[in-house]
Design an enzyme around this catalytic site. Structure first.
Site, PDB file in Angstrom:
ATOM      1  N   LYS A   3      -2.654  -9.572  -8.985  1.00 30.53           N
ATOM      2  CA  LYS A   3      -1.351  -9.615  -9.666  1.00 30.53           C
ATOM      3  C   LYS A   3      -0.412 -10.633  -9.003  1.00 30.53           C
ATOM      4  CE  LYS A   3      -0.543  -5.171  -9.001  1.00 30.53           C
ATOM      5  NZ  LYS A   3      -1.769  -4.650  -8.347  1.00 30.53           N
ATOM      6  N   ARG A  23       4.451   2.004 -11.888  1.00 29.61           N
ATOM      7  CA  ARG A  23       3.217   2.543 -11.328  1.00 29.61           C
ATOM      8  C   ARG A  23       3.048   4.018 -11.660  1.00 29.61           C
ATOM      9  NH1 ARG A  23       2.452  -1.394  -6.957  1.00 29.61           N
ATOM     10  NH2 ARG A  23       0.615  -0.924  -5.739  1.00 29.61           N
ATOM     11  N   ARG A  48      -8.715  -9.809   2.459  1.00 22.37           N
ATOM     12  CA  ARG A  48      -7.285 -10.130   2.561  1.00 22.37           C
ATOM     13  C   ARG A  48      -6.696  -9.621   3.881  1.00 22.37           C
ATOM     14  NH1 ARG A  48      -3.227  -8.149  -2.144  1.00 22.37           N
ATOM     15  NH2 ARG A  48      -3.080  -6.236  -0.952  1.00 22.37           N
ATOM     16  N   ARG A  52      -1.257  -6.858   6.654  1.00 25.13           N
ATOM     17  CA  ARG A  52      -0.787  -5.589   6.071  1.00 25.13           C
ATOM     18  C   ARG A  52      -1.608  -4.423   6.585  1.00 25.13           C
ATOM     19  NH1 ARG A  52       0.064  -6.390  -0.348  1.00 25.13           N
ATOM     20  NH2 ARG A  52      -0.352  -4.148  -0.233  1.00 25.13           N
ATOM     21  N   ARG A  64      -5.422   4.083  -1.765  1.00 28.16           N
ATOM     22  CA  ARG A  64      -4.656   3.285  -2.736  1.00 28.16           C
ATOM     23  C   ARG A  64      -5.381   3.241  -4.070  1.00 28.16           C
ATOM     24  NH1 ARG A  64      -4.293  -1.933   0.637  1.00 28.16           N
ATOM     25  NH2 ARG A  64      -3.269  -2.878  -1.166  1.00 28.16           N
TER      26      ARG A  64
HETATM   27  P1  ADP Z   1      -1.149  -3.428  -3.885  1.00 26.38           P
HETATM   28  O1  ADP Z   1      -0.994  -3.595  -5.365  1.00 26.38           O
HETATM   29  O2  ADP Z   1      -1.938  -4.522  -3.248  1.00 26.38           O
HETATM   30  O3  ADP Z   1      -1.578  -2.057  -3.466  1.00 26.38           O
HETATM   31  P2  ADP Z   1       1.728  -3.725  -3.498  1.00 26.38           P
HETATM   32  O4  ADP Z   1       2.147  -4.846  -2.638  1.00 26.38           O
HETATM   33  O5  ADP Z   1       2.023  -3.814  -4.956  1.00 26.38           O
HETATM   34  O6  ADP Z   1       0.212  -3.535  -3.176  1.00 26.38           O
HETATM   35  O7  ADP Z   1       2.380  -2.347  -2.968  1.00 26.38           O
HETATM   36  C1  ADP Z   1       2.250  -1.924  -1.641  1.00 26.38           C
HETATM   37  C2  ADP Z   1       2.763  -0.500  -1.485  1.00 26.38           C
HETATM   38  O8  ADP Z   1       4.168  -0.447  -1.851  1.00 26.38           O
HETATM   39  C3  ADP Z   1       2.108   0.540  -2.385  1.00 26.38           C
HETATM   40  O9  ADP Z   1       0.915   1.057  -1.842  1.00 26.38           O
HETATM   41  C4  ADP Z   1       3.216   1.604  -2.455  1.00 26.38           C
HETATM   42  O10 ADP Z   1       3.289   2.380  -1.294  1.00 26.38           O
HETATM   43  C5  ADP Z   1       4.468   0.764  -2.509  1.00 26.38           C
HETATM   44  N1  ADP Z   1       4.849   0.492  -3.924  1.00 26.38           N
HETATM   45  C6  ADP Z   1       4.854  -0.728  -4.530  1.00 26.38           C
HETATM   46  N2  ADP Z   1       5.252  -0.624  -5.806  1.00 26.38           N
HETATM   47  C7  ADP Z   1       5.500   0.694  -6.027  1.00 26.38           C
HETATM   48  C8  ADP Z   1       5.918   1.462  -7.146  1.00 26.38           C
HETATM   49  N3  ADP Z   1       6.183   0.878  -8.333  1.00 26.38           N
HETATM   50  N4  ADP Z   1       6.051   2.810  -7.004  1.00 26.38           N
HETATM   51  C9  ADP Z   1       5.811   3.403  -5.836  1.00 26.38           C
HETATM   52  N5  ADP Z   1       5.406   2.744  -4.746  1.00 26.38           N
HETATM   53  C10 ADP Z   1       5.238   1.414  -4.815  1.00 26.38           C
END
Ligand code: ADP
Length: 190
Positions: free
Chosen positions: A14, A88, A127, A133, A145
């Site tokens: 994404k 999400r 990654r 991270r 996740r």
């Molecule tokens: P990825 O899609 O690679 O898991 P992101 O960078 O989008 O990672 O998100 C990292 C973390 O941030 C998620 O695992 C969650 O804890 C938090 N997060 C991100 N977006 C949301 C969301 N819309 N609602 C709740 N938590 C979120």
């Protein structure tokens, strides 16, 4: 205003695709994950977000929705927005609909990147070597996740499907191939 939800499991690409899309169509890119990571780790909000994200759990809806709305509000003249990592949960999707409708606009399309689970795990592990991270570094957190995605986030695709807004994109291939697929899917909006 063109509102695009870019959807998909962790590691689907994404962020990579958002960077390209944003340049091509002159859109604002909002990644809730990036916003959480950019918070001051010593602040209350930063500590709260980290306590969830480091374990691969979702930050509570109430907090996430407020943060998203304040990010969108920072760009009153945006031609459009790419929402990356938001919504999400179904509650977040409902909140976004309501927020956009108050502004006289709506989500145009959800582009959902489809990638098999074993490929996601490979990408996240690789990654981890460069992202720094914490949530990429541990196979158990990666699994959490993915499970969280399957349980809480995948239903959001049904929410947009019911509105006739879901477009699935094959997320396996070279970065350029996937970008081309996304451009084709977006042709009708330009
Ligand atoms: P990825 O899609 O690679 O898991 P992101 O960078 O989008 O990672 O998100 C990292 C973390 O941030 C998620 O695992 C969650 O804890 C938090 N997060 C991100 N977006 C949301 C969301 N819309 N609602 C709740 N938590 C979120």
């Amino acid at each position: 205003m063109l509102n695009i939800v870019l959807f998909g499991p962790p590691g689907a690409g994404k962020g990579t695709q958002s960077t390209r899309l944003k340049e091509k169509y002159d859109l604002v890119h909002i990644s809730t994950g990036d916003v959480f990571r950019a918070l001051d780790p010593e602040s209350e909000l930063g500590k709260l977000a980290k306590s969830y994200s480091d374990k691969g759990n979702l930050v509570p809806d109430e907090v996430t929705i407020k943060i998203l709305e304040s990010e969108v509000t920072k760009h009153p003249d945006a031609k459009g927005v790419i929402y990356d990592g938001f919504p999400r949960t179904t509650a977040q999707a409902e909140a976004l609909d309501e927020f956009l409708s108050e502004k006289g606009t709506s989500v145009a399309v959800m582009l959902s990147l489809v990638v098999p689970e074993d490929e996601l795990k490979r990408r996240l592990i690789s990654r981890a070597q460069t992202s720094g991270r914490k949530d990429d570094a541990d196979p158990q957190i990666i699994q959490n996740r993915i499970d969280t995605y399957n349980n809480s986030t995948a239903p959001v695709a049904d929410y947009y499907r019911a509105q006739g807004k879901l477009k699935e994109i094959d997320g396996v291939g070279t970065i350029d191939e996937i970008t081309e697929r996304i451009y084709s899917a977006l042709e009708v909006y330009h």
